[in-house]
Enzyme design. Structure first.
Site, PDB file in Angstrom:
ATOM      1  N   SER A 247     -22.997  -9.412 -10.512  1.00 54.95           N
ATOM      2  CA  SER A 247     -24.085  -8.434 -10.428  1.00 54.95           C
ATOM      3  C   SER A 247     -24.761  -8.217 -11.771  1.00 54.95           C
ATOM      4  CB  SER A 247     -23.557  -7.105  -9.890  1.00 54.95           C
ATOM      5  OG  SER A 247     -23.177  -7.231  -8.542  1.00 54.95           O
TER       6      SER A 247
ATOM      7  N   ASP B 127     -21.710  -4.770  -1.249  1.00 55.26           N
ATOM      8  CA  ASP B 127     -20.909  -5.637  -2.110  1.00 55.26           C
ATOM      9  C   ASP B 127     -19.424  -5.287  -2.022  1.00 55.26           C
ATOM     10  OD1 ASP B 127     -20.575  -7.500  -4.505  1.00 55.26           O
ATOM     11  OD2 ASP B 127     -19.878  -5.613  -5.366  1.00 55.26           O
TER      12      ASP B 127
ATOM     13  N   THR C 230     -25.664  -3.313 -11.674  1.00 51.08           N
ATOM     14  CA  THR C 230     -27.042  -3.365 -11.202  1.00 51.08           C
ATOM     15  C   THR C 230     -27.896  -2.224 -11.744  1.00 51.08           C
ATOM     16  OG1 THR C 230     -26.325  -4.543  -9.216  1.00 51.08           O
ATOM     17  CG2 THR C 230     -28.519  -3.542  -9.169  1.00 51.08           C
TER      18      THR C 230
END
Length: 649
Positions: A371, A542, A424
């Site tokens: 990520s 995720d 992220t």
């Protein structure tokens, strides 16, 4: 081996009419003696039933295990291959087949030579170990079931009570004879020519269902031999209510049904759920998210479909410069995750959009991204190595969209349904050469480029090794709040840390990200003189991929889709907003095995507990949306946004 079932598995059993207990899926190791390591391969998988074909030896004093007579010269005895190993395991496990559960074990013996003396010899051998083979002596004893050259039904009574027999559906048994029937089997090709690909044609499926119904009316479990032997077949037979799955691949079959409740999801009533202490935990999370408590199977259900939003398309692909950009990232959300959620819910808002592309997700240094690498590539437009947060290998930084847009009077916000210091969201405000350096990442918040930061993880601001009480420092320029409900929508800069956003999504909490999105839009609309940029992350799709937990994936995707609906609703009202919906990567290698649209049911399996390099979809809506069609590298999201805004980085 198999945990208590959640919603789907319970429904599948009850609707199909299976007679066995719901805590286990019953696998039969057909022709087990043909395995490379007979008995132990199947036994190690804790299958329900193991089959051995036996012949009397030349002088009819012993029993040999073989498939055909030409194998007899080198065949081993049933004592060597099955009786002695089973007795040894019972001794080792203090009178049970397995030490760690109370599952029963069935030994199916196929008599290849005549009942007399074959069965007589077998009975004598088994009677030497009543504590292992006689349930009247030991309730945990192995269930012995005879098939092949079985006695006539009227002769069942001539054998000890611990001997059961394999019945046939075409026979008429008396009640007394039925008591000695352990299960009912038949040849699959009598009813169907299905090869295990696609689906069984309706007339053949009806014939099989009639047999299942008849046998279940007798109060007996059913099995078919000569069946197709693969994932599609196993899943189909289980779904039909065939009680015992026949296979020559016990290890692969067992792996498919392992944690089967985590591979299924269905829209259905909560009342069917059993309470479970089991939680699906993700083991590959990084520092900022290691405190995630996992997905609770007993609360991973959906009673009612989530309402979707139908866009008006009035401003879609309009030939004008948008004022606002809403970038939405479903972390770990690949096409399979989207399809699974769509099957359960019957519709998704994101799937209403017309401008669709494909995003290549590779990191700078690896084919499969994390990520950090993917999020940073999207945020900065520069290829980024795994674990780096918007930085190069030499430590130099790459400016992110918020750092480019904030000085140009765009209000910038980040909302994540996860930890504010995770990779992220961090890629859109911070920089570091190691994503686990959360102290270094969050110090970048002091630059003040954000008008809003919303997510979980207050400890990243307060429990730090650098000695800074970042919460106090940030309070000098931000309102610090702890609930989305309390988030104000005026122009004041705000950091809202709501710990609910770090917990697994349930049906009750499904609207949380959408509510946060709606408030964030209102706040940024009031804060930016030129417009706003908002990044929304659905973080825990995720997590569900790392945990290999399909119900969690569906719920997290639906939560994200509700936020997409909120963004599109504003875009239609505003007419000057571009909405981009994508993912940073796919997690879990999710593959859809089968489903049922009418039942709103999906069965899937994961190939890994890590990320995969497969391309992910991009959906776009609003002015300039057609620029996001096609296939391109993830860095292009950054450049397309600035091009549409007519800004040079």
């Amino acid at each position: 081996m198999y945990k208590r079932w959640s919603l789907l598995a319970l429904i599948a059993v009850s609707s199909a009419g299976s007679l066995f207990a719901q805590s286990r899926i019953y696998i039969h190791s057909h022709n087990d003696y043909c395995q490379r390591v007979p008995f132990y391969q199947a036994y190690s998988q804790q299958v329900y039933s193991i089959e051995a074909d036996i012949y009397t030896n030349a002088d009819e004093t012993g029993l040999l295990v073989a498939h055909d007579r030409d194998e007899l010269p080198t065949a081993l005895t049933i004592d060597e291959l099955y009786i002695n190993p089973i007795v040894t395991q019972f001794k080792r496990n203090q009178g049970k087949p397995w030490a760690d559960n109370d599952h029963t074990l069935q030994l199916m013996i196929d008599l290849k030579t005549e009942e007399h003396p074959t069965l007589d010899l077998l009975v004598k051998k088994l009677q030497q170990y009543p504590e292992v083979f006689d349930p009247s002596v030991n309730p945990k004893a192995v269930k012995v079931l005879i098939t092949g050259n079985t006695p006539k039904p009227e002769d069942f009574k001539n054998y000890p009570d611990f001997i059961f027999f394999d019945g046939r559906p075409q026979y008429d048994y008396t009640p007394e004879q039925l008591e000695r029937i352990g299960l009912v089997s038949d040849s699959f090709d009598k009813y169907s020519h299905w090869n295990g690909k696609g689906a069984i044609i309706a007339p053949e499926k009806d014939k099989i269902n009639q047999v299942i119904h008849k046998v279940h009316n007798w109060g007996k479990p059913v099995r078919f031999w000569g069946t197709p032997d693969g994932v599609t077949a196993w899943n189909t037979f289980h779904d039909m209510g065939i009680d015992i799955i026949n296979t020559d691949k016990p290890e692969l079959c067992s792996d498919f049904f392992k944690d089967f409740d985590r591979k299924n999801m269905q829209l259905a009533e909560k009342t069917v759920v059993q309470v479970s202490e089991e939680k699906a935990s993700a083991t590959r999370l990084d520092k900022a998210t290691r405190s995630f408590e996992g997905f609770d199977q007993s609360s991973s259900y959906l009673n009612q479909p989530v309402e979707i939003y139908q866009p008006t398309f009035q401003s879609d692909n309009a030939d004008r410069t948008p004022k606002n950009i809403i970038l939405m990232i479903g972390d770990g959300m690949g096409l399979a995750q989207i399809c699974a959620a769509q099957t359960v819910n019957q519709a998704l808002t994101m799937l209403q959009l017309k401008h669709i592309g494909l995003l290549k997700t590779q990191a700078k240094d690896q084919y499969t991204t994390d990520s950090a690498g993917a999020g940073s590539s999207i945020a900065t437009g520069q290829p980024t190595c795994n674990r780096y947060i918007s930085a190069n290998e030499d430590g130099s930084i790459n400016p992110s969209l918020t750092e480019i847009l904030a000085p140009r009077q765009y209000a910038c916000g980040i909302v994540t349904l996860g930890n504010i210091a995770d990779a992220t969201p961090a890629a859109f405000y911070g920089h570091t050469t190691e994503r686990d350096q959360t102290d270094e990442i969050t110090r970048w918040l002091l630059k003040g480029n954000l008008s809003l930061l919303n997510g979980s993880g207050m400890s990243t601001l307060t429990d730090r090794k650098d000695g800074i009480n970042l919460k106090e420092e940030l309070a000098k320029q931000y309102v610090i709040s702890t609930s989305v409900d309390e988030m104000n929508t005026n122009g004041d800069k705000e950091i809202c840390v709501d710990e609910r956003m770090g917990k697994a999504t349930t049906e009750k909490s499904l609207p949380l990200l959408a509510e946060a999105t709606q408030k964030a839009i209102q706040k940024l609309k009031n804060a930016g003189s030129k417009g706003f940029f908002l990044m929304i992350e659905g973080a825990k799709v995720d997590y569900a991929g790392h945990a290999n937990f399909l119900p969690g994936s569906v719920l997290e995707t639906l939560s994200f889709d509700q936020a997409v609906a909120e963004a599109l609703r504003f875009a239609d009202q505003n007419g000057e907003t571009l909405v981009i919906v994508t993912a940073d990567h796919e997690t879990g290698g999710l593959t859809l095995v089968d489903g049922n649209v009418d039942k709103k049911k999906i069965t899937a399996r994961y190939m890994t507990d890590d990320h995969t390099p497969i391309m992910v979809p991009v959906f776009a809506y609003g002015p300039g949306s057609s620029k996001f069609c096609g296939a391109y590298q993830n860095t292009e999201i950054f450049h397309k946004i600035l091009e549409i805004l007519q800004i040079k980085p």
